[in-house]
Design an enzyme around this catalytic site. Sequence first.
Site, mmCIF file in Angstrom:
data_model
loop_
_atom_site.group_PDB
_atom_site.id
_atom_site.type_symbol
_atom_site.label_atom_id
_atom_site.label_comp_id
_atom_site.label_asym_id
_atom_site.label_seq_id
_atom_site.Cartn_x
_atom_site.Cartn_y
_atom_site.Cartn_z
ATOM 1 C CG ASP A 121 -2.075 0.921 1.111
ATOM 2 O OD1 ASP A 121 -2.330 1.423 -0.008
ATOM 3 O OD2 ASP A 121 -2.741 1.171 2.131
ATOM 4 C CG HIS A 133 -0.363 2.177 -9.421
ATOM 5 N ND1 HIS A 133 -0.501 1.736 -8.123
ATOM 6 C CD2 HIS A 133 -1.518 2.828 -9.718
ATOM 7 C CE1 HIS A 133 -1.694 2.103 -7.657
ATOM 8 N NE2 HIS A 133 -2.321 2.769 -8.594
ATOM 9 C CG LEU A 155 10.651 -16.208 -4.055
ATOM 10 C CD1 LEU A 155 10.471 -16.168 -2.549
ATOM 11 C CD2 LEU A 155 10.858 -14.788 -4.579
HETATM 12 C C1 FPP Z 1 -1.993 0.220 -3.290
HETATM 13 O O1 FPP Z 1 -1.521 1.533 -3.425
HETATM 14 C C2 FPP Z 1 -1.538 -0.649 -4.318
HETATM 15 C C3 FPP Z 1 -2.352 -1.272 -5.230
HETATM 16 C C4 FPP Z 1 -3.769 -1.022 -5.419
HETATM 17 C C5 FPP Z 1 -1.870 -2.289 -6.125
HETATM 18 C C6 FPP Z 1 -0.455 -2.701 -5.969
HETATM 19 C C7 FPP Z 1 0.181 -2.541 -7.266
HETATM 20 C C8 FPP Z 1 1.496 -2.438 -7.456
HETATM 21 C C9 FPP Z 1 2.490 -2.590 -6.369
HETATM 22 C C10 FPP Z 1 2.045 -2.131 -8.781
HETATM 23 C C11 FPP Z 1 1.774 -3.154 -9.807
HETATM 24 C C12 FPP Z 1 2.160 -4.516 -9.419
HETATM 25 C C13 FPP Z 1 2.670 -5.402 -10.258
HETATM 26 C C14 FPP Z 1 2.937 -6.774 -9.818
HETATM 27 C C15 FPP Z 1 2.987 -5.051 -11.638
HETATM 28 P P1 FPP Z 1 -2.589 2.673 -3.405
HETATM 29 O O2 FPP Z 1 -2.825 3.089 -4.809
HETATM 30 O O3 FPP Z 1 -3.812 2.243 -2.678
HETATM 31 O O4 FPP Z 1 -1.828 3.785 -2.601
HETATM 32 P P2 FPP Z 1 -2.492 4.893 -1.674
HETATM 33 O O5 FPP Z 1 -3.067 4.182 -0.486
HETATM 34 O O6 FPP Z 1 -1.332 5.769 -1.315
HETATM 35 O O7 FPP Z 1 -3.524 5.589 -2.499
#
Ligand code: FPP
Length: 228
Positions: free
Chosen positions: A13, A30, A124
């Site tokens: 997150d 992202h 892994l």
């Molecule tokens: C949360 O950050 C993250 C996600 C919704 C998705 C996780 C995605 C990635 C780590 C990138 C893509 C992954 C791969 C495997 C290619 P948020 O957007 O909720 O952050 P915030 O809480 O600061 O808004």
Amino acid sequence: MKFSCQHIGIIMDGNGRWAQARGKNRSFGHEAGAVKVREMTRVCSNLGIRYLTLYAFSTENWKRPALEVSFLMKLMIKYLKNELPLLIENNVRFETIGDLSPFSSALRKQIQITKDATAHHIGLTQVLALNYGAHDEIVRAIQRLNEAKIPLNAEAIERHLDTAPFGTIDMIIRTGGDTRLSNFLLWQAAYSELFFTPTLWPDFSAEELEGMLEDFEQRERRFGGLNS
Ligand code: FPP
């Protein structure tokens, strides 16, 4: 140091806030999050961790703006294409949990290509949770048991969860400051050690992970029993 932790789950997150803090849009965050996935996969592989399960797209993430969802889909395809040589180089097996059926055929194809190309790897196992939600996972497990007329009990449910091939989850980490599980591995979390950090996912580091693994070694895990 070799750690006894075999399986780590991570709620990644904080990408959006990381980007906003830099005056950029959420997509930029992202992208940085995907780079961190690559780095942490290598770090866990070098530390001898067996399974790394990453919450990449939840059953609830479809509620995000269409543009963000479509960016994440494209990012996942790009990530998988770019990642394959590194997975091969590091002997990493690629797997998924979650219901892949709503994804585009292009994404599902890339997922299958990556699984097939890495199926024989013995290092892994990187497990991406894609269109994953614990409630959905448990319902699907129960539906499979009902269809097969297998009596319902905890062991049977566990054997039919998406994570069944990957064993119990020793520790669950959430970055980004919130202290909840957000529908991630709810069944499996029964005896997992939980770690919450304010660090935003793109800033998470090998040092912080190793600190958590050292902390894990100090924790006394009784699984409901008494001290030995
Ligand atoms: C949360 O950050 C993250 C996600 C919704 C998705 C996780 C995605 C990635 C780590 C990138 C893509 C992954 C791969 C495997 C290619 P948020 O957007 O909720 O952050 P915030 O809480 O600061 O808004």
